[in-house]
Design an enzyme around this catalytic site. Structure first.
Site, short mmCIF file in Angstrom:
data_model
loop_
_atom_site.label_atom_id
_atom_site.label_comp_id
_atom_site.label_asym_id
_atom_site.label_seq_id
_atom_site.Cartn_x
_atom_site.Cartn_y
_atom_site.Cartn_z
N CYS A 171 15.77 -12.59 5.34
CA CYS A 171 16.39 -11.10 3.81
C CYS A 171 17.63 -11.11 4.10
O CYS A 171 17.74 -10.06 3.81
CB CYS A 171 15.28 -10.41 3.74
SG CYS A 171 13.61 -10.31 3.03
N HIS A 178 18.72 -2.88 2.60
CA HIS A 178 18.17 -3.34 1.66
C HIS A 178 17.02 -3.21 0.81
O HIS A 178 15.96 -1.96 1.08
CB HIS A 178 16.89 -4.36 2.98
CG HIS A 178 15.88 -6.01 2.51
ND1 HIS A 178 16.46 -6.57 1.79
CD2 HIS A 178 14.27 -6.77 2.43
CE1 HIS A 178 15.74 -7.74 1.46
NE2 HIS A 178 13.79 -7.56 2.57
N ASN A 199 11.96 -7.06 -4.22
CA ASN A 199 12.23 -7.57 -3.66
C ASN A 199 12.64 -9.09 -3.38
O ASN A 199 12.22 -9.86 -3.99
CB ASN A 199 11.51 -8.00 -2.36
CG ASN A 199 11.98 -8.65 -0.67
OD1 ASN A 199 13.21 -9.38 -1.02
ND2 ASN A 199 11.35 -7.70 0.26
C1 LIG Z 1 2.72 -4.20 1.01
C2 LIG Z 1 3.21 -2.89 0.51
C3 LIG Z 1 3.19 -2.53 -0.27
C4 LIG Z 1 0.93 -2.41 1.06
O1 LIG Z 1 1.01 -1.08 1.27
P1 LIG Z 1 -0.18 -0.13 1.95
O2 LIG Z 1 0.50 1.00 1.82
O3 LIG Z 1 0.81 -1.04 3.38
O4 LIG Z 1 -1.45 -0.76 1.56
P2 LIG Z 1 -2.13 -1.71 2.61
O5 LIG Z 1 -1.04 -2.99 2.94
O6 LIG Z 1 -2.51 -0.80 3.27
O7 LIG Z 1 -2.98 -2.42 1.06
C5 LIG Z 1 -4.10 -1.46 0.97
C6 LIG Z 1 -4.95 -1.43 0.22
O8 LIG Z 1 -4.37 -1.63 -1.30
C7 LIG Z 1 -4.55 -3.32 -1.20
N1 LIG Z 1 -3.79 -3.86 -2.33
C8 LIG Z 1 -2.68 -4.91 -1.81
N2 LIG Z 1 -1.77 -5.17 -2.29
C9 LIG Z 1 -2.11 -4.40 -4.07
C10 LIG Z 1 -1.99 -4.15 -5.61
N3 LIG Z 1 -1.39 -5.37 -5.61
N4 LIG Z 1 -2.10 -3.75 -5.54
C11 LIG Z 1 -3.23 -2.75 -5.55
N5 LIG Z 1 -4.12 -2.80 -4.58
C12 LIG Z 1 -3.25 -3.02 -3.33
C13 LIG Z 1 -5.05 -3.90 0.16
O9 LIG Z 1 -6.03 -4.74 -0.29
C14 LIG Z 1 -5.39 -3.04 0.34
O10 LIG Z 1 -7.21 -2.48 -0.47
P3 LIG Z 1 -8.33 -1.58 0.93
O11 LIG Z 1 -7.92 -0.78 2.08
O12 LIG Z 1 -9.36 -2.51 0.09
O13 LIG Z 1 -8.12 -2.87 2.37
C15 LIG Z 1 3.23 -2.35 1.96
O14 LIG Z 1 2.71 -2.68 3.11
C16 LIG Z 1 4.85 -3.13 2.69
O15 LIG Z 1 6.01 -2.45 1.59
N6 LIG Z 1 5.25 -3.38 3.39
C17 LIG Z 1 6.58 -4.12 3.37
C18 LIG Z 1 6.60 -5.25 2.34
C19 LIG Z 1 8.14 -5.70 2.65
O16 LIG Z 1 8.38 -5.01 2.11
N7 LIG Z 1 8.36 -6.74 3.37
C20 LIG Z 1 9.54 -7.47 3.55
C21 LIG Z 1 10.23 -7.00 3.88
S1 LIG Z 1 11.59 -7.87 4.20
#
Ligand SMILES: CC(C)(COP(=O)(O)OP(=O)(O)OC[C@H]1O[C@@H](n2cnc3c(N)ncnc32)[C@H](O)[C@@H]1OP(=O)(O)O)[C@@H](O)C(=O)NCCC(=O)NCCS
Length: 331
Positions: free
Chosen positions: A111, A257, A287
C-alpha cells in the site's frame, strides 16, 4: 527537490456497494460503514487488467500537464496486483502508450508503493535533470480478495493514479504542480506475515493442475494491522514535520492512506489535525492499496482542497510493514 507536474486518476465504472456484499457474505452495510467508513468501491471490468487502469491514469496525468507522451524518459509502475509476474506491467504500459527506449520497471511496496516510487523518481530526477518520470500506482485488488472471506472482501477496491516528476519545471507549467519537499520511508519486516498473499510466488510450491486455494488471496490480521497503521503513520508524520521545522498548523491538508476511516480519524486525532484538514475518500473507493493516496490527491485537487502555496502531508502504511510520509508544496 524535484517537482510533480501533472496528476491523473482512473477508476473503473462498475460500483460495488455494501448492499451487493450483503448478498455475498454474512455482513451488513451498518457493519461495514461503522467499522470502515466504506460505502462503495470500484471493480475492474472482466476484460480490464492493471495496465489498462495505469494507461488511463497516465493519459490523464499527461493531459493535465500538457506534456507529450514522447517526453517521458522513465516509467515506474507501483502495483501489488500487476498484470502478471511476467511481463512486467510497466512494459505493457509503455506498449499501450506507444513509447520505447525508456527505463520502465515495476515496484511493489504494497500500500505504500506510490510514495516509494515517488522517492525513487526524486532520486532519478536529481541524478538526471532531463528525466521526465511517469509514476503510476495501479491496482485491481478485487482479483486478490477471497470473496468468501468477509473480513477482507469488504475492504478493497480498484483504481489508479499517476503523476509526472522532473527536476525542473517547464517555463509555464500547466495542471497540478507541486514541489516534493521531503519524503520519509520506513520499514519493519518483523510484521510481514500480518498482511500476506502467500501463493503465486516461490513460497508455495504448485504445478499445473494445483487447485487455487485461499493462499492465493489476501489475508490480514485486521486488529493488529489497525494499531500499527495508526502508530506508524502518526510517527512518520511527526518526524517529517519536525525535520522540516513545520507544525501541524502549517499543513493545509493531510492525506493518509485510504484504508479505513477509523484509521484516518485516529491518525488525525493523534496529530491534532482538525477535521476540515483531513482528507478521506475511502467511502467511495475502499482501500485501493498503492493507488490510494494518488487517487486521494486527485480528488482533493478536484475539490479545491489544495490551493497554491499550501503544504500537503501524505502518509501511507501497508504490508511489509512499510510506511511513509511526504510533504508537497503546491505551486
Ligand atoms: C478489518 C477491520 C475493519 C475489522 O474490524 P474490527 O473491529 O477489528 O473487527 P474484528 O476483526 O475484531 O472482528 C469483530 C467481529 O466482526 C466479524 N466480522 C469481520 N468482518 C465482518 C464483516 N465484513 N461483516 C460482519 N462481521 C464481520 C468478525 O468475524 C468478528 O466476529 P466474532 O467477534 O464473532 O469473531 C479492522 O480491523 C481494520 O480496519 N483493520 C485494518 C485493516 C486495513 O485497513 N488494512 C489495510 C492497511 S494497509
Amino acid at each position: 527537490m524535484p517537482y510533480i507536474n501533472g496528476l491523473g486518476k482512473y477508476v473503473p465504472e462498475k460500483i460495488i456497494d455494501n448492499a451487493y456484499l450483503e448478498k455475498l457474505v454474512e455482513t451488513s452495510d451498518e457493519w461495514i460503514t461503522s467499522r470502515t467508513g466504506i460505502k462503495r468501491r470500484r471493480m475492474a471490468a472482466p476484460d480490464e487488467i492493471t495496465s489498462d487502469l495505469a494507461y488511463k491514469a497516465s493519459l490523464a496525468a499527461l493531459h493535465d500537464s500538457g506534456r507529450n507522451v514522447t517526453d517521458i524518459t522513465h516509467v515506474f509502475v507501483s502495483s501489488a496486483t500487476p498484470d502478471a509476474l511476467c511481463p512486467i506491467t510497466a512494459c505493457v504500459l509503455i506498449r499501450k502508450l506507444g513509447i520505447k527506449g525508456v527505463m520502465a520497471f515495476d515496484c511493489n511496496a504494497a500500500c505504500s508503493g506510490f510514495v516509494n516510487a515517488l522517492q525513487l523518481a526524486c532520486y532519478t530526477a536529481k541524478a538526471d535533470p532531463n528525466a521526465l518520470i511517469l509514476v503510476v500506482a495501479a491496482e485491481i485488488m478485487t482479483r486478490k480478495v477471497d470473496w468468501s472471506d468477509r473480513s477482507t472482501c469488504v475492504l478493497f477496491g480498484d483504481g489508479a493514479g499517476a503523476v509526472l516528476v522532473s527536476q525542473n519545471l517547464p517555463p509555464d507549467p500547466k495542471g497540478f504542480t507541486a514541489e516534493i519537499k521531503d519524503i520519509l520511508v520506513d520499514t519493519d519486516g518483523e510484521f510481514s506475515e500480518l498482511i500476506a498473499i502467500h501463493a503465486g510466488g516461490s513460497r508455495e510450491h504448485y504445478t499445473v493442475g494445483t487447485p487455487v486455494n485461499r493462499e492465493y488471496f489476501i489475508r490480514m490480521e485486521g486488529r493488529e494491522v489497525f494499531k500499527q497503521a495508526v502508530r506508524s503513520m502518526t510517527s512518520a508524520s511527526q518526524t517529517i514535520l519536525e525535520r522540516n521545522g513545520l507544525k501541524i498548523e502549517d499543513i493545509a491538508l493531510a492525506i493518509p492512506h485510504q484504508a479505513n476511516d477509523r484509521i484516518i480519524q485516529a491518525v488525525g486525532d493523534r496529530l491534532n489535525i482538525p477535521e476540515e484538514k483531513l482528507f478521506s475518500n475511502v467511502s467511495e473507493y475502499g482501500n485501493t492499496s498503492s493507488a490510494s493516496v494518488s487517487l486521494a490527491l486527485a480528488d482533493a485537487r478536484n475539490a479545491g482542497r489544495m490551493p497554491a502555496g499550501s503544504t500537503v502531508l501524505l502518509t501511507t502504511f501497508g504490508g511489509g510493514f512499510i510506511w511513509t510520509a511526504a510533504l508537497l508544496k503546491i505551486i
